[in-house]
Design an enzyme around this catalytic site. Structure first.
Site, short mmCIF file in Angstrom:
data_model
loop_
_atom_site.label_atom_id
_atom_site.label_comp_id
_atom_site.label_asym_id
_atom_site.label_seq_id
_atom_site.Cartn_x
_atom_site.Cartn_y
_atom_site.Cartn_z
N ASN A 163 0.80 -1.22 0.00
CA ASN A 163 0.00 0.00 0.00
C ASN A 163 0.83 1.27 0.00
OD1 ASN A 163 0.34 -1.38 2.66
ND2 ASN A 163 -0.17 0.67 3.40
N GLN A 191 -5.13 -3.62 -1.92
CA GLN A 191 -4.70 -2.61 -2.89
C GLN A 191 -4.68 -3.16 -4.31
OE1 GLN A 191 -3.98 0.63 -2.37
NE2 GLN A 191 -4.15 0.62 -0.15
N GLY A 212 -14.26 -2.76 0.45
CA GLY A 212 -15.10 -1.95 -0.43
C GLY A 212 -14.54 -0.59 -0.78
N HIS A 213 -14.01 0.11 0.23
CA HIS A 213 -13.71 1.53 -0.01
C HIS A 213 -12.45 1.77 -0.83
CE1 HIS A 213 -10.51 2.45 3.14
NE2 HIS A 213 -10.92 1.26 3.55
N THR A 249 -25.31 -9.32 12.18
CA THR A 249 -26.34 -9.15 11.16
C THR A 249 -25.72 -8.60 9.89
OG1 THR A 249 -28.03 -8.81 12.83
CG2 THR A 249 -28.51 -7.96 10.64
N CYS A 337 -3.44 4.83 7.62
CA CYS A 337 -3.68 4.32 8.96
C CYS A 337 -2.57 4.71 9.93
CB CYS A 337 -3.83 2.80 8.92
SG CYS A 337 -4.93 2.27 7.61
C1 LIG Z 1 -2.95 -3.22 2.23
C2 LIG Z 1 -4.08 -2.89 3.15
N1 LIG Z 1 -4.58 -3.83 3.95
C3 LIG Z 1 -5.60 -3.58 4.80
C4 LIG Z 1 -6.16 -2.33 4.87
C5 LIG Z 1 -7.29 -2.10 5.84
O1 LIG Z 1 -8.54 -2.12 5.16
P1 LIG Z 1 -9.81 -1.41 5.85
O2 LIG Z 1 -9.56 0.06 5.76
O3 LIG Z 1 -10.97 -1.84 4.99
O4 LIG Z 1 -9.93 -1.92 7.23
C6 LIG Z 1 -5.65 -1.29 4.08
C7 LIG Z 1 -6.19 0.09 4.20
O5 LIG Z 1 -5.46 1.05 4.15
C8 LIG Z 1 -4.60 -1.58 3.17
O6 LIG Z 1 -4.09 -0.65 2.37
#
Ligand SMILES: Cc1ncc(COP(=O)(O)O)c(C=O)c1O
Length: 394
Positions: A163, A191, A212-213, A249, A337
């Site tokens: 990522n 990714q 999803g996002h 749910t 993150c």
């Molecule tokens: C490589 C990777 N794994 C996991 C995630 C986490 O996904 P989510 O935001 O849907 O929890 C991300 C989000 O930045 C990501 O880039």
């Protein structure tokens, strides 16, 4: 409301999250007012169940898996936790010698943190294998680690694409090595889906995470694709809705929106990748023309099409980010993150950068709404911004 003189935002952070596509918004909103829990037996419940099962089939078709292999979750983080902890517990329960987990030093925290937790709380031995200076896994190190004692390996987990710097990993080779010893492989493909071809069955992996996002769908929904034969111990207990692996749910509207986004992202993957890679290459070339000592991190060819991760010597990544933000240009210093936490990136450190190099980088990530005008705006801003960031450090 937007002030009349406000410049439009130049959004270059699609790897953190990308806007929903209209088809996903339409699919999701079509069900927001529906009544009916997909687990209920009456007509409204059966209607909701049909929407969920059709969505599961759509995702299965897009990702080359069986519908029964799609386990819906709240997103990528939960799917990764489920795979890493759930497979570890299940494999160790079958054979108590299986206490080792092999992974890479460049995983997302959604994998790294469950690994660290398993090491601390559950006595797992976690081995984070090295990558080269382009962030590609050293497959010889993986082979050697497995061959040292194959019977002790519970699982291998290697991300499909990184990522931060965008490097695509040699998943085929990972699977070939692990499968010689019957060791399951999990991959975090958050990714990769929609950016590069991802086919679950053909890849040979045993479980795969998507969310999803990152593909034009809603937040808060994702999936773990997991072979039916693979034992996975549940993390979340309750109604047992998703194959008894995941309770809670089921979010019918979000799943409908998620499926619409996955279908479109996979269908248009090739044209999307070609268009976005063209913009990205233009961005990299022109930024380096303006700032000649800027340099691209990651693999030159085996990389995500929308990723441009650039080092700017003599600058703090955080200062660059804030100066660009003040001009309406949004990007990241690493994974969203961990953004805001002023620490050098663990990915760049694993690639052999020193702490200073690991702090002077920015990630520009392009996606389906990116245009040439976004690249022009960055190229215009980057020179003065780098100068200011350098002056601030002197
Ligand atoms: C490589 C990777 N794994 C996991 C995630 C986490 O996904 P989510 O935001 O849907 O929890 C991300 C989000 O930045 C990501 O880039």
């Amino acid at each position: 409301m937007t002030a009349p003189d406000a410049r439009p935002t130049v959004y270059l952070d699609h790897a953190a999250t990308t806007p929903m596509v209209p088809a996903s918004v339409a699919a999701m909103t079509a069900h927001l007012l529906d009544v009916g829990n997909p687990s209920s037996l009456h007509a409204s419940g059966r209607h909701a169940r049909r929407v969920v099962e059709e969505s599961r089939e759509t995702i299965a078709q897009a990702l080359d898996c069986r519908p029964g292999e799609v386990v819906f979750t709240s997103g990528g983080t939960e799917a990764d936790n489920l795979a890493v902890k759930g497979v570890y517990w299940s494999r160790r329960a079958e054979d108590p010698r299986r206490t080792r987990i092999l992974s890479t030093a460049i995983e997302h925290h959604a994998v790294l943190d469950p690994l660290h937790w398993l090491a601390e709380a559950e006595g797992a031995t976690v081995e984070l294998l090295p990558v080269d200076e382009r962030a590609r896994l050293d497959v010889d190190a993986l082979r050697a680690a497995i061959e040292r004692d194959p019977a002790s390996v519970a699982l291998v987990t290697v991300m499909w694409a990184n990522n931060e710097v965008g490097t695509i990993q040699p998943i085929d080779e990972v699977v070939a090595i692990a499968s010689e010893h019957g060791i399951p492989v999990h991959t975090d493909a958050v990714q990769a889906v929609g950016a590069t071809p991802v086919a679950f069955a053909r890849s040979g992996v045993d479980s795969l995470t998507l969310t999803g996002h990152k593909v034009g769908g809603p937040f808060g929904v994702g999936a773990l694709v997991v072979r039916r034969e693979l034992g996975v111990t549940a993390l979340v207990h309750g109604g047992g809705q998703e194959r008894d692996i995941r309770s809670g749910t089921i979010d019918t509207p979000a799943i409908a929106g998620f499926a619409a986004a996955v279908e479109l992202a996979v269908k248009h993957q090739a044209e999307h990748a070609a268009r976005v890679a063209g913009l990205r290459d233009d961005l990299v070339r022109r930024v380096i023309e303006v700032v000649p000592d800027a340099h691209l991190h990651g693999h030159p060819t085996e990389r995500l099409p929308g990723n441009a991760h650039l080092g700017f010597p003599g600058c703090e990544g955080d200062s660059l980010l804030m100066l660009l933000d003040a001009r309406g240009i949004e990007c990241s210093t690493g994974s969203a993150c961990s953004a805001g936490v002023p620490q050098p990136s663990h990915v760049l450190l694993a690639m052999g950068c020193d702490e200073d190099q690991a702090r002077h980088s920015l990630r520009f990530s392009l996606g389906h709404t990116s245009t040439g005008a976004d690249v022009d705006a960055l190229v215009e801003a980057i020179g003065p911004v780098v100068e200011r960031a350098r002056a601030a450090r002197r």
